[in-house]
Design an enzyme around this catalytic site. Structure first.
Site, PDB file in Angstrom:
ATOM      1  N   THR A  27      -2.030  -1.746  -8.547  1.00 25.54           N
ATOM      2  CA  THR A  27      -0.718  -1.961  -9.272  1.00 25.54           C
ATOM      3  C   THR A  27      -0.788  -1.907 -10.891  1.00 25.54           C
ATOM      4  OG1 THR A  27       1.017  -3.729  -9.709  1.00 25.54           O
ATOM      5  CG2 THR A  27      -1.059  -4.568  -8.882  1.00 25.54           C
ATOM      6  N   ASP A  28       0.253  -1.388 -11.455  1.00 27.35           N
ATOM      7  CA  ASP A  28       0.183  -1.478 -12.797  1.00 27.35           C
ATOM      8  C   ASP A  28       0.139  -2.932 -13.515  1.00 27.35           C
ATOM      9  OD1 ASP A  28       3.011  -2.224 -12.232  1.00 27.35           O
ATOM     10  OD2 ASP A  28       3.799  -0.817 -13.428  1.00 27.35           O
ATOM     11  N   GLU A  29       0.354  -3.850 -12.725  1.00 27.16           N
ATOM     12  CA  GLU A  29       0.678  -5.354 -13.011  1.00 27.16           C
ATOM     13  C   GLU A  29      -0.723  -5.886 -13.451  1.00 27.16           C
ATOM     14  OE1 GLU A  29       3.229  -7.864 -10.683  1.00 27.16           O
ATOM     15  OE2 GLU A  29       4.220  -6.297 -10.277  1.00 27.16           O
ATOM     16  N   TYR A  55      -1.083 -12.979  -8.099  1.00 25.54           N
ATOM     17  CA  TYR A  55      -0.757 -11.611  -7.558  1.00 25.54           C
ATOM     18  C   TYR A  55      -1.699 -10.652  -8.465  1.00 25.54           C
ATOM     19  CZ  TYR A  55       0.887  -7.020  -6.166  1.00 25.54           C
ATOM     20  OH  TYR A  55       0.887  -5.827  -6.033  1.00 25.54           O
ATOM     21  N   LYS A  57      -5.361  -8.969  -7.420  1.00 27.05           N
ATOM     22  CA  LYS A  57      -5.641  -7.186  -7.176  1.00 27.05           C
ATOM     23  C   LYS A  57      -6.397  -6.912  -8.308  1.00 27.05           C
ATOM     24  CE  LYS A  57      -3.331  -4.732  -5.056  1.00 27.05           C
ATOM     25  NZ  LYS A  57      -3.406  -4.283  -3.667  1.00 27.05           N
TER      26      LYS A  57
HETATM   27  N1  LIG Z   1       5.458  -2.482  -3.607  1.00 27.93           N
HETATM   28  C1  LIG Z   1       5.198  -2.057  -4.910  1.00 27.93           C
HETATM   29  O1  LIG Z   1       6.121  -2.036  -5.568  1.00 27.93           O
HETATM   30  C2  LIG Z   1       3.969  -1.838  -5.143  1.00 27.93           C
HETATM   31  C3  LIG Z   1       3.594  -1.335  -6.431  1.00 27.93           C
HETATM   32  C4  LIG Z   1       2.342  -0.806  -6.825  1.00 27.93           C
HETATM   33  C5  LIG Z   1       1.362  -1.548  -5.859  1.00 27.93           C
HETATM   34  N2  LIG Z   1       1.495  -2.026  -4.484  1.00 27.93           N
HETATM   35  C6  LIG Z   1       0.554  -2.089  -3.572  1.00 27.93           C
HETATM   36  O2  LIG Z   1       0.750  -1.341  -2.542  1.00 27.93           O
HETATM   37  C7  LIG Z   1       0.274  -1.839  -1.338  1.00 27.93           C
HETATM   38  C8  LIG Z   1       1.386  -2.061  -0.346  1.00 27.93           C
HETATM   39  O3  LIG Z   1       2.462  -2.822  -1.040  1.00 27.93           O
HETATM   40  P1  LIG Z   1       3.934  -3.061  -0.177  1.00 27.93           P
HETATM   41  O4  LIG Z   1       4.775  -3.041  -1.172  1.00 27.93           O
HETATM   42  O5  LIG Z   1       3.888  -2.062   1.155  1.00 27.93           O
HETATM   43  O6  LIG Z   1       3.401  -4.497   0.242  1.00 27.93           O
HETATM   44  P2  LIG Z   1       4.088  -4.988   1.806  1.00 27.93           P
HETATM   45  O7  LIG Z   1       3.943  -6.594   1.712  1.00 27.93           O
HETATM   46  O8  LIG Z   1       5.250  -4.402   2.215  1.00 27.93           O
HETATM   47  O9  LIG Z   1       2.710  -4.474   2.831  1.00 27.93           O
HETATM   48  C9  LIG Z   1       1.548  -5.254   2.921  1.00 27.93           C
HETATM   49  C10 LIG Z   1       1.067  -5.154   4.383  1.00 27.93           C
HETATM   50  O10 LIG Z   1      -0.185  -5.637   4.362  1.00 27.93           O
HETATM   51  C11 LIG Z   1      -0.187  -6.370   5.426  1.00 27.93           C
HETATM   52  N3  LIG Z   1      -1.251  -7.517   5.364  1.00 27.93           N
HETATM   53  C12 LIG Z   1      -1.193  -8.461   4.568  1.00 27.93           C
HETATM   54  N4  LIG Z   1      -2.290  -9.230   4.710  1.00 27.93           N
HETATM   55  C13 LIG Z   1      -3.077  -8.536   5.738  1.00 27.93           C
HETATM   56  C14 LIG Z   1      -4.326  -8.823   6.386  1.00 27.93           C
HETATM   57  N5  LIG Z   1      -5.017 -10.054   6.122  1.00 27.93           N
HETATM   58  N6  LIG Z   1      -4.921  -7.947   7.157  1.00 27.93           N
HETATM   59  C15 LIG Z   1      -4.125  -6.907   7.649  1.00 27.93           C
HETATM   60  N7  LIG Z   1      -2.972  -6.504   6.831  1.00 27.93           N
HETATM   61  C16 LIG Z   1      -2.347  -7.255   6.088  1.00 27.93           C
HETATM   62  C17 LIG Z   1       1.073  -6.933   5.600  1.00 27.93           C
HETATM   63  O11 LIG Z   1       1.465  -7.321   7.195  1.00 27.93           O
HETATM   64  C18 LIG Z   1       1.975  -5.805   5.322  1.00 27.93           C
HETATM   65  O12 LIG Z   1       2.382  -4.967   6.322  1.00 27.93           O
HETATM   66  C19 LIG Z   1      -0.337  -3.257  -1.937  1.00 27.93           C
HETATM   67  O13 LIG Z   1      -1.631  -3.495  -1.991  1.00 27.93           O
HETATM   68  C20 LIG Z   1       0.340  -3.626  -3.307  1.00 27.93           C
HETATM   69  O14 LIG Z   1      -0.499  -4.163  -3.951  1.00 27.93           O
HETATM   70  C21 LIG Z   1       2.710  -2.228  -4.304  1.00 27.93           C
END
Ligand SMILES: NC(=O)c1ccc[n+]([C@@H]2O[C@H](COP(=O)([O-])OP(=O)(O)OC[C@H]3O[C@@H](n4cnc5c(N)ncnc54)[C@H](O)[C@@H]3O)[C@@H](O)[C@H]2O)c1
Length: 355
Positions: A134-136, A159, A163
């Site tokens: 993430t950009d964070e 968070y 990451k």
């Molecule tokens: N949503 C955003 O805007 C965004 C932006 C940049 C990066 N990200 C990154 O992208 C990735 C996905 O984000 P998202 O928004 O889809 O999140 P989300 O919370 O919708 O999905 C995360 C998934 O990981 C699963 N999970 C959590 N703990 C787990 C474990 N111990 N074992 C197996 N599975 C597990 C959850 O059940 C969930 O389905 C993350 O790594 C997040 O940091 C998200």
């Protein structure tokens, strides 16, 4: 890339990525892994994806024995690691789960990949561990310019810190052991199947219900946004043509304030679902998130120039598609909001403004 493990596949972005792979790479064998017990992982996110080439395994990325057997039994050559605890507010409430999944889980997966791909006589050729970040991790950019992939990490929420710690481990496994890795640092995503505790679906659902729309502080925090499918195309572009050991930021050229984003959504709802008063009248400023970063911004120049990636949708198009999807999927909304954790979370964070 022939046999892919997608972790966090029943979450918002992971499930979109599985959709993209099934559409664009029908020859791939895909194993989806998700713990499915937290707030965001939802079996319904994979509805309709029961192809012969796709298998879902319910399990934890911290479970080393499970990972070892999956990597060996499925002969996995590519890991795309989405699984994470992903909500900043929840990380403030309970950081331990973030350290466990995001740091320990990533380390467990890295080490399983190292043992499998770099075992005696193997050098990891043709394998890739892709970390979705993430950009964070680059922290608040209010008084400094865009971050690049080589900027120092300056995470400021539990968070973002979890990451960043995971990303450091990913880079260390490349440097120390020669594990072939790549990383993407994405901005905020919007689109279908995002859990309704996140800003965009939260605003849509509350506005439709005539409930107040809570905005942290004065709403001037600036974020960059892309449609989830553009993010997934970027990850695929990096897997296809990105160099091992290289990182790529993913995002548009400009950001927008949270207030502007919510006002745009309200204006659209006024057109599609007019109410007695403009939906923007429901906006309420609530006590700011502790340690709330004002501005995130990364430059996606590398992804554009080296891999030719561009977002296909601008923010307005992405908002239109997202809104239309939520309006068309009341069943999904019911499933996503049915869990007790959801209402408890809402009252913890938005207390007085909950209606
Ligand atoms: N949503 C955003 O805007 C965004 C932006 C940049 C990066 N990200 C990154 O992208 C990735 C996905 O984000 P998202 O928004 O889809 O999140 P989300 O919370 O919708 O999905 C995360 C998934 O990981 C699963 N999970 C959590 N703990 C787990 C474990 N111990 N074992 C197996 N599975 C597990 C959850 O059940 C969930 O389905 C993350 O790594 C997040 O940091 C998200």
């Amino acid at each position: 890339m022939k046999r892919v493990l997608v972790t966090g596949a029943a979450g918002f972005i992971g499930s979109a990525f599985v959709r993209l792979l099934l559409d664009k790479r029908p020859d791939l064998r895909i194993t989806s892994l998700d713990v499915l017990t937290g707030a965001a992982g939802l079996l319904a996110n994979l509805d309709g994806l029961g192809a012969a080439s796709h298998r879902l395994v319910q399990g934890d990325v911290c479970n080393r024995a499970l990972l070892d057997s999956l990597l060996a039994d499925e002969d996995i050559d590519t890991i795309v690691h989405f699984a994470a605890e992903s909500h900043v507010d929840r990380s403030i409430d309970g950081p331990g789960a973030f350290v466990r999944t995001n740091v320990q889980g990533t380390w467990t997966l890295l080490d399983a990949a190292r043992q499998r791909w770099l075992r005696s006589g193997h050098d990891g050729a043709g394998c890739r561990f892709h970390q979705v970040s993430t950009d964070e991790v680059f922290g608040d950019r209010q008084h400094i310019g865009d971050a690049t992939e080589d900027s120092p990490f300056r995470p400021r929420s539990p968070y973002a810190a979890s990451k960043a710690a995971a990303d450091h481990l990913v880079r260390s496994y490349q440097h120390t052991y020669g594990l072939p890795v790549s990383i993407t640092f994405a901005c905020n995503n919007l689109g279908p199947r995002q859990h309704p505790e996140k800003l965009v679906p939260l605003v849509i659902l509350r506005a439709l219900a005539g409930q107040t729309l809570p905005l942290y502080g004065d709403g001037t925090a600036v974020r960059r946004w892309i449609h989830v499918d553009d993010h997934c195309r970027a990850v695929l572009a990096v897997l296809d043509a990105g160099q091992a050991g290289r990182a790529y930021a993913v995002g548009p050229l400009a950001g927008t304030s949270n207030l502007d984003l919510v006002q745009r959504l309200c204006a659209r709802l006024d057109q599609i679902r007019p109410a007695a008063a403009p939906h923007a009248d429901l906006i309420r400023f609530v006590k700011d998130r502790p340690g709330h970063d004002q501005v995130y911004r990364t430059s996606a120049d590398r992804l554009r120039t080296e891999l030719g990636w561009r977002p296909r949708l601008d923010l307005d198009q992405a908002l239109d598609l997202t809104l239309a999807w939520y309006l068309d999927h009341p069943d999904w909304i019911r499933k996503a909001t049915a869990r007790p954790a959801w209402s408890q979370w809402l009252s913890t964070w938005y207390g007085d403004e909950r209606d």
